[in-house]
Design a protein around this motif. Sequence first.
Motif, PDB file in Angstrom:
ATOM      1  N   GLY A  25      39.932  52.539  55.112  1.00 32.92           N
ATOM      2  CA  GLY A  25      40.778  51.352  55.221  1.00 32.92           C
ATOM      3  C   GLY A  25      40.324  50.210  54.331  1.00 32.92           C
ATOM      4  N   LEU A  26      40.998  49.084  54.494  1.00 34.00           N
ATOM      5  CA  LEU A  26      40.744  47.890  53.679  1.00 34.00           C
ATOM      6  C   LEU A  26      39.497  47.160  54.184  1.00 34.00           C
ATOM      7  N   SER A  27      39.024  46.203  53.394  1.00 36.44           N
ATOM      8  CA  SER A  27      37.923  45.345  53.866  1.00 36.44           C
ATOM      9  C   SER A  27      38.326  44.668  55.172  1.00 36.44           C
ATOM     10  N   ILE A  28      39.548  44.155  55.232  1.00 33.67           N
ATOM     11  CA  ILE A  28      39.958  43.427  56.461  1.00 33.67           C
ATOM     12  C   ILE A  28      40.051  44.347  57.673  1.00 33.67           C
ATOM     13  N   ASP A  29      40.193  45.644  57.442  1.00 33.43           N
ATOM     14  CA  ASP A  29      40.253  46.558  58.590  1.00 33.43           C
ATOM     15  C   ASP A  29      38.884  46.688  59.252  1.00 33.43           C
ATOM     16  N   HIS A  30      37.850  46.159  58.607  1.00 39.09           N
ATOM     17  CA  HIS A  30      36.490  46.202  59.166  1.00 39.09           C
ATOM     18  C   HIS A  30      35.961  44.817  59.481  1.00 39.09           C
ATOM     19  N   LEU A  31      36.864  43.837  59.467  1.00 44.32           N
ATOM     20  CA  LEU A  31      36.428  42.476  59.763  1.00 44.32           C
ATOM     21  C   LEU A  31      36.412  42.273  61.274  1.00 44.32           C
ATOM     22  N   ILE A  32      35.278  41.812  61.789  1.00 42.18           N
ATOM     23  CA  ILE A  32      35.140  41.569  63.232  1.00 42.18           C
ATOM     24  C   ILE A  32      35.429  40.097  63.535  1.00 42.18           C
ATOM     25  N   ALA A  33      34.929  39.216  62.682  1.00 38.26           N
ATOM     26  CA  ALA A  33      35.080  37.781  62.943  1.00 38.26           C
ATOM     27  C   ALA A  33      34.747  36.996  61.680  1.00 38.26           C
ATOM     28  N   VAL A  34      35.229  35.764  61.630  1.00 34.45           N
ATOM     29  CA  VAL A  34      34.808  34.850  60.549  1.00 34.45           C
ATOM     30  C   VAL A  34      34.401  33.508  61.155  1.00 34.45           C
ATOM     31  N   ASP A  35      33.502  32.810  60.467  1.00 39.09           N
ATOM     32  CA  ASP A  35      33.231  31.393  60.704  1.00 39.09           C
ATOM     33  C   ASP A  35      34.011  30.631  59.650  1.00 39.09           C
ATOM     34  N   LEU A  36      34.637  29.550  60.058  1.00 37.92           N
ATOM     35  CA  LEU A  36      35.539  28.867  59.126  1.00 37.92           C
ATOM     36  C   LEU A  36      35.466  27.353  59.326  1.00 37.92           C
ATOM     37  N   VAL A  37      35.538  26.607  58.220  1.00 41.99           N
ATOM     38  CA  VAL A  37      35.619  25.153  58.284  1.00 41.99           C
ATOM     39  C   VAL A  37      37.063  24.769  57.974  1.00 41.99           C
ATOM     40  N   THR A  38      37.675  24.046  58.895  1.00 36.74           N
ATOM     41  CA  THR A  38      39.113  23.732  58.771  1.00 36.74           C
ATOM     42  C   THR A  38      39.334  22.551  57.823  1.00 36.74           C
ATOM     43  N   ALA A  39      40.606  22.278  57.573  1.00 34.04           N
ATOM     44  CA  ALA A  39      40.970  21.141  56.718  1.00 34.04           C
ATOM     45  C   ALA A  39      40.538  19.821  57.342  1.00 34.04           C
ATOM     46  N   ALA A  40      40.339  19.815  58.655  1.00 29.22           N
ATOM     47  CA  ALA A  40      39.864  18.596  59.324  1.00 29.22           C
ATOM     48  C   ALA A  40      38.342  18.502  59.300  1.00 29.22           C
ATOM     49  N   GLY A  41      37.703  19.488  58.720  1.00 29.76           N
ATOM     50  CA  GLY A  41      36.236  19.481  58.646  1.00 29.76           C
ATOM     51  C   GLY A  41      35.589  19.985  59.921  1.00 29.76           C
TER      52      GLY A  41
END
Length: 460
Positions: free
Chosen positions: A155-171
């Motif tokens: 499968g694709l890379s995203i098919d093995h993604l469990i979670a992400v940490d992300l900084v939003t537009a609001a910081g």
Amino acid sequence: MSAAAGAMLPDPNAFRGHVLSPVDPAYYVHRTIWNGSFDRHPALIIRCAGVADVIAAVKFGRASGLPVAVRSGGHSFPGFSIADDALLIDLSPMKGVQVDPDRRTARVQAGVLLGELDRETQAFGLAVPSGIVTHTGVAGLTLGGGIGWIMRKHGLSIDHLIAVDLVTAAGEFVRASAEENSELFWGIRGGGGNFGIVTEFEFSCVPLGTQVLAGPIFWPMKQAAEVLRFYRDWVADAPDELMTIIIHRKAPPLAFVPAELQGKPVVMVVCCWIGDLETGEQFIRPLRDFGSPVADLCLPKPYLAHQSMFDPSFPHGRWYYFKSCDVAELSDEIIDITVEHSSKIESPLTSFPIWQQGGAVSRVSDDDSAFSGRSAGFTYNIGGCTQTEAGFEAEREWVRSFWSALEPWHQGVYVNFLGDEGADRVRQAYGSAKYQRLQILKQAWDPENFFRLNQNIPPA
Ligand SMILES: Cc1cc2nc3c(=O)[nH]c(=O)nc-3n(C[C@H](O)[C@H](O)[C@H](O)COP(=O)(O)OP(=O)(O)OC[C@H]3O[C@@H](n4cnc5c(N)ncnc54)[C@H](O)[C@@H]3O)c2cc1C
């Protein structure tokens, strides 16, 4: 530097990483990206050392009013990760990779390149499905989907993604997974950098081992019509263990290419068989035996060696132009168009892949993520390349006319292979229903379209 940035510089002490402006010699090193045809001068570069820097950089971006470009691996085909007079939030210093061999997971920071991730996972015979050139960024590749040599099996890379940490537009710092902010998790798996800056990815790894049966088999390009017809019928029965890419080009002057072939127009079928090598040999045999290949370099080798095979063909700094489309099948008409246009390749640096699709990618539900294109048969990524500006316009015209000739058969397009082609093409990459869902998600997470230097999905 623009007046806006000049008027407001961030406090360098507020960052663990470096803040670079045009007065710093290092600015000129870090303002370049992979595609040499983009020669741009951002107002400022903030080289982030960690999440705190990313949060501070986003907040500075808001306060300054500067447009914001985000860079991880810098391999955006249309150069979206650099812009004149913008704030460049540069994640490339964030190089952490932590593999847990027992749980078979990998935590990967945003600045990691594919080869760096492979090196860490392969120490345990593991892999995360990714792409085919080691200096591509994990971040941009994953956020668009991630296609590569082991996707038909795993499968694709995203098919093995469990979670992400992300900084939003609001910081703000958030986590997204199937359990937490699940709609955001749906959207970032294909929706690119529209919803925030991903600082870290958590993947599940697949057990791969370290050896594959892989490499190119070459025929003279004048035999391309017969080779492609044979290939089409042969590959129709391929098990998921096999992935292939067809390349048309003038054979490059590389050590692994026989000297008498270098500079001559060739068609290559590049194979990658994962799994039992003896079974692979039996399956690949009829291809090796077809016609009279002028070179056959499909051999047992380390996966890491195969992953870097294309690196010398796509170095940093050359001028590149790509236009892509998916097609359902290699029909006679499509093969004839491919042969006609490939025979007109002028530049010795031009080399374009036709990707075999299907397998595990096609068995994941289309609703599972924002990524579209799971039903593609083959993906054309028609690319022209020159060393400098000289001859570039002619290559671009060649790409455009080839792509236009295939237009009656276009099925869709992989968002990571899109150029700067306008809103309609971005909508085409997702289809109307997904595009609308993504616009609603954008409205929720980035209503002012703060993250807009990308394959942009404007808020609903
Ligand atoms: C030589 C080459 C080989 C390639 N091979 C493959 C392949 O095998 N398979 C495949 O699927 N694709 C492939 N691609 C396409 C590739 O997936 C995209 O170009 C991808 O966007 C590159 O990611 P990057 O981090 O290197 O790029 P960047 O230029 O840094 O970023 C690309 C886009 O993603 C955004 N972005 C980057 N990092 C983040 C982040 N951390 N958070 C939020 N947004 C972010 C940027 O703003 C930009 O819009 C290839 C591209 C090149 C140039």
